[in-house]
Design an enzyme around this catalytic site. Structure first.
Site, PDB file in Angstrom:
ATOM      1  N   LYS A   1      11.446 -28.132   3.015  1.00 19.32           N
ATOM      2  CA  LYS A   1      12.737 -28.671   3.786  1.00 19.32           C
ATOM      3  C   LYS A   1      13.403 -29.782   2.851  1.00 19.32           C
ATOM      4  O   LYS A   1      12.691 -30.982   2.757  1.00 19.32           O
ATOM      5  CB  LYS A   1      12.352 -28.866   5.236  1.00 19.32           C
TER       6      LYS A   1
ATOM      7  N   HIS B   1       5.664 -24.608   4.564  1.00 17.75           N
ATOM      8  CA  HIS B   1       7.193 -24.493   4.170  1.00 17.75           C
ATOM      9  C   HIS B   1       7.954 -25.777   4.566  1.00 17.75           C
ATOM     10  O   HIS B   1       8.892 -25.972   4.360  1.00 17.75           O
ATOM     11  CB  HIS B   1       7.880 -23.218   4.538  1.00 17.75           C
TER      12      HIS B   1
ATOM     13  N   ARG C   1       0.785  -1.182  -0.087  1.00 16.48           N
ATOM     14  CA  ARG C   1       0.017  -0.047  -0.090  1.00 16.48           C
ATOM     15  C   ARG C   1       0.733   1.358   0.064  1.00 16.48           C
ATOM     16  O   ARG C   1       0.477   2.432  -0.670  1.00 16.48           O
ATOM     17  CB  ARG C   1      -0.839   0.084   1.116  1.00 16.48           C
TER      18      ARG C   1
ATOM     19  N   LYS D   1       0.135 -19.783   4.883  1.00 15.63           N
ATOM     20  CA  LYS D   1      -0.800 -20.026   6.258  1.00 15.63           C
ATOM     21  C   LYS D   1      -0.880 -18.655   7.008  1.00 15.63           C
ATOM     22  O   LYS D   1      -0.023 -17.772   6.940  1.00 15.63           O
ATOM     23  CB  LYS D   1      -0.275 -21.232   6.972  1.00 15.63           C
TER      24      LYS D   1
ATOM     25  N   HIS E   1       2.436 -28.377   9.776  1.00 20.56           N
ATOM     26  CA  HIS E   1       3.530 -28.954   9.675  1.00 20.56           C
ATOM     27  C   HIS E   1       3.686 -30.345   9.995  1.00 20.56           C
ATOM     28  O   HIS E   1       4.262 -31.220   9.361  1.00 20.56           O
ATOM     29  CB  HIS E   1       4.481 -28.137  10.372  1.00 20.56           C
TER      30      HIS E   1
ATOM     31  N   GLU F   1      11.167 -25.805  19.449  1.00 14.56           N
ATOM     32  CA  GLU F   1      11.766 -24.508  19.392  1.00 14.56           C
ATOM     33  C   GLU F   1      12.392 -23.787  20.432  1.00 14.56           C
ATOM     34  O   GLU F   1      11.574 -24.304  21.651  1.00 14.56           O
ATOM     35  CB  GLU F   1      10.679 -23.548  18.595  1.00 14.56           C
TER      36      GLU F   1
ATOM     37  N   ASP G   1      -1.067 -23.465  14.896  1.00 14.94           N
ATOM     38  CA  ASP G   1       0.088 -23.072  14.182  1.00 14.94           C
ATOM     39  C   ASP G   1       0.933 -23.933  13.595  1.00 14.94           C
ATOM     40  O   ASP G   1       1.646 -23.844  12.624  1.00 14.94           O
ATOM     41  CB  ASP G   1       0.808 -22.028  15.175  1.00 14.94           C
TER      42      ASP G   1
ATOM     43  N   LYS H   1       7.053 -24.217  21.924  1.00 16.40           N
ATOM     44  CA  LYS H   1       8.033 -23.043  21.829  1.00 16.40           C
ATOM     45  C   LYS H   1       8.688 -22.879  23.400  1.00 16.40           C
ATOM     46  O   LYS H   1       8.130 -23.374  24.380  1.00 16.40           O
ATOM     47  CB  LYS H   1       7.421 -21.820  21.754  1.00 16.40           C
TER      48      LYS H   1
END
Ligand code: BG6
Length: 489
Positions: free
Chosen positions: A182, A178, A51, A148, A240, A216, A235, A336
């Protein structure tokens, strides 16, 4: 070994959300690396669209900074950067209104591959798709790439699919996950379907269970607003981990081509059994003093909501109701702020039917471990005789294959998932992209789980940042006489 770069045709790639975070971190640096590898043919163009009113020079400055920040310095040179920026253009386009679209239309060429990357909020997909047609920009050969989150449940995913289907054919839609880009994830298919070795053992008769871990160390970072609504189940697991599970569990497709592969994955998703509340543990990280330089916030501090019941960790057990897998549980976990960044698929084989050795306490199951990151590779643990004169004592040794060691420089020079996937879009190869029905089937399996949490107003179990997750998650396996694989620091 000489690196093989498969040529593609010249293209115009428009990145909506061209000034956004994903473009800056992944898409633009990825394209630069492909440029460096000589894969972007002359006459191609990358057009950022957003934008903000800005000139081409200003956008090129932005792209240059992204590359300096996200491409390793060994891979940068002033010359290539100049060459790359020479193919970068910019169009100020309002995704919510009609401003800028005629100008974008005037920029596009019809005699090259056209791709449109929707790196924007899903609420903007419909408007962009509609204007691409109304302003006669898209052609029947154009491709669109969508990111996503592809919905937050079955109803929203269906609505999104319907919106896109109103303007584009399924063969034009590239839904990115994604993880499918990999290197090791694709290698899973090579290992399974290019070797005779594993197939006879790849079933419930020989596989005791499968563990999929995506751990993670990062917290929710700058994506608190999105994550607070999503949580680990939406998520990571719905997409995944689900894709990883499919690649392990699916039957051999009749050919390595898009619909053959996606049909087999879809069958796996449809065969997933519902998960009972006893077979799932969700967790939320607690804060911790800033040890080892890590941020010390708790999840609720990170998302700015002390009452948040969103999970940053999920562990679950799921069964696949088909002939191959009946009786072999799949244990999935992701979270996480865990103790290490480690993604692994472990195929844990059954015990030998009868041991002829007395030394049974040293006995371990054979495990095929596929490491997605870090140190991509595979290890098969086997039992051998402990060397030396100590009699027939057994010991476990790894047959270890690290891509970096086995393939030398090529093994370390693995393209990022995004680079590979964007080139697949240009090539028109949908094999590594999710089809609409796959996404819907995955939500159909996820929905009852999240709905149950909502109904019970379920509270995630706390776990310490830097730990392996909530204690209760250990029980998921302990009660079945199994144990999780270690997450290394
Ligand atoms: C993204 C999730 O899709 O994948 C993030 O939204 C997550 O929350 C990321 O951190 C993990 O990707 P990778 O490639 O770092 O394992």
């Amino acid at each position: 070994m000489v690196s093989r770069v498969i040529p593609v045709d010249p293209f115009d790639l428009v990145v909506f959300g061209g000034t956004g975070d994903l473009a800056r971190r992944k898409i633009l640096p990825g394209l630069y690396r492909r440029f460096l590898a000589g894969q972007i043919p002359e006459g191609s163009r990358i057009i950022g669209a957003a934008r903000t009113e800005m000139g081409e020079a200003e956008f090129r400055g932005h792209v240059g900074r992204a590359i300096t920040e996200f491409v390793a310095s060994a891979k940068r040179s002033d010359d290539t950067l100049r060459g790359f920026l020479g193919i970068v253009g910019y169009a100020a386009v309002d995704a919510r209104g009609d401003d800028g679209w005629s100008e974008l239309a005037a920029l596009m060429r019809r005699d090259v591959v056209q791709a449109f990357y929707f790196s924007v909020a899903p609420s903007l997909f419909g408007g962009i798709a509609e204007r691409l047609h109304r302003f006669a920009i898209a052609t029947p050969a154009s491709r669109i790439v969508v990111e996503k989150p592809f919905g937050r449940d079955l109803a929203t995913a269906r609505a999104l699919n319907a919106t896109l289907a109103a303007h584009f054919d399924e063969s034009q839609i590239y839904r990115i996950d994604h993880y499918l880009g990999k290197e090791t994830v694709q290698n899973l298919m090579a290992v399974r379907f290019a070797n005779i070795l594993f197939e006879p053992l790849w079933n419930a008769r020989h596989v005791d269970h499968v563990q999929i871990t995506v751990a993670e160390t990062v917290g929710v970072g700058g994506r608190a607003a999105y994550y607070a609504r999503a949580g680990a189940m939406r998520d990571m697991v719905q997409n995944h981990l689900m894709q990883l599970l499919c690649l392990i569990a699916m039957e051999a497709p009749y050919r390595f081509e898009p619909d053959a592969v996606r049909d087999e994955k879809l069958k796996v998703i449809r065969a997933l059994q519902p998960v009972s509340p006893d077979d799932i543990v969700r967790g939320q990280y607690r804060g911790q003093a800033k040890k080892r330089g890590g941020a010390g916030n708790s999840f609720v501090e990170d998302v700015g909501d002390p009452a948040s019941r969103t999970e940053s960790y999920v562990a679950l057990k799921v069964e696949i109701a088909n002939w191959r897998w009946k009786g072999t549980p799949f244990y999935l976990r992701t979270g996480k702020r865990l103790r290490g960044r480690e993604s692994e698929i472990a195929i844990v084989f059954k015990e030998v039917p009868h041991s002829i050795f007395e030394d049974e306490e040293d006995w371990r199951e054979n495990v095929l471990s596929i490491r997605l990151q870090p140190n991509e590779g595979m290890t098969l643990s086997v039992m051998i005789k402990e060397p030396g004169p100590g009699g027939m004592r057994l010991t476990e040794v790894p047959l270890d294959m690290s891509f970096a060691e086995a393939l030398g420089e090529e093994g370390t020079d693995i393209p990022d998932a995004y680079e590979r996937l964007i080139m697949d879009v240009i090539r028109g190869n949908q094999t590594l992209f999710m089809r609409g029905d796959e996404v819907e089937a995955a939500w159909a399996w996820t929905d009852p789980i999240t709905a149950d949490w909502d109904r019970r107003d379920d509270r995630p179990r706390p776990y310490d940042s830097g730990s392996s997750g909530p204690e209760d998650a250990l029980m998921l396996l302990h009660r079945d006489g199994r144990r999780w694989r270690e997450i290394h620091e």
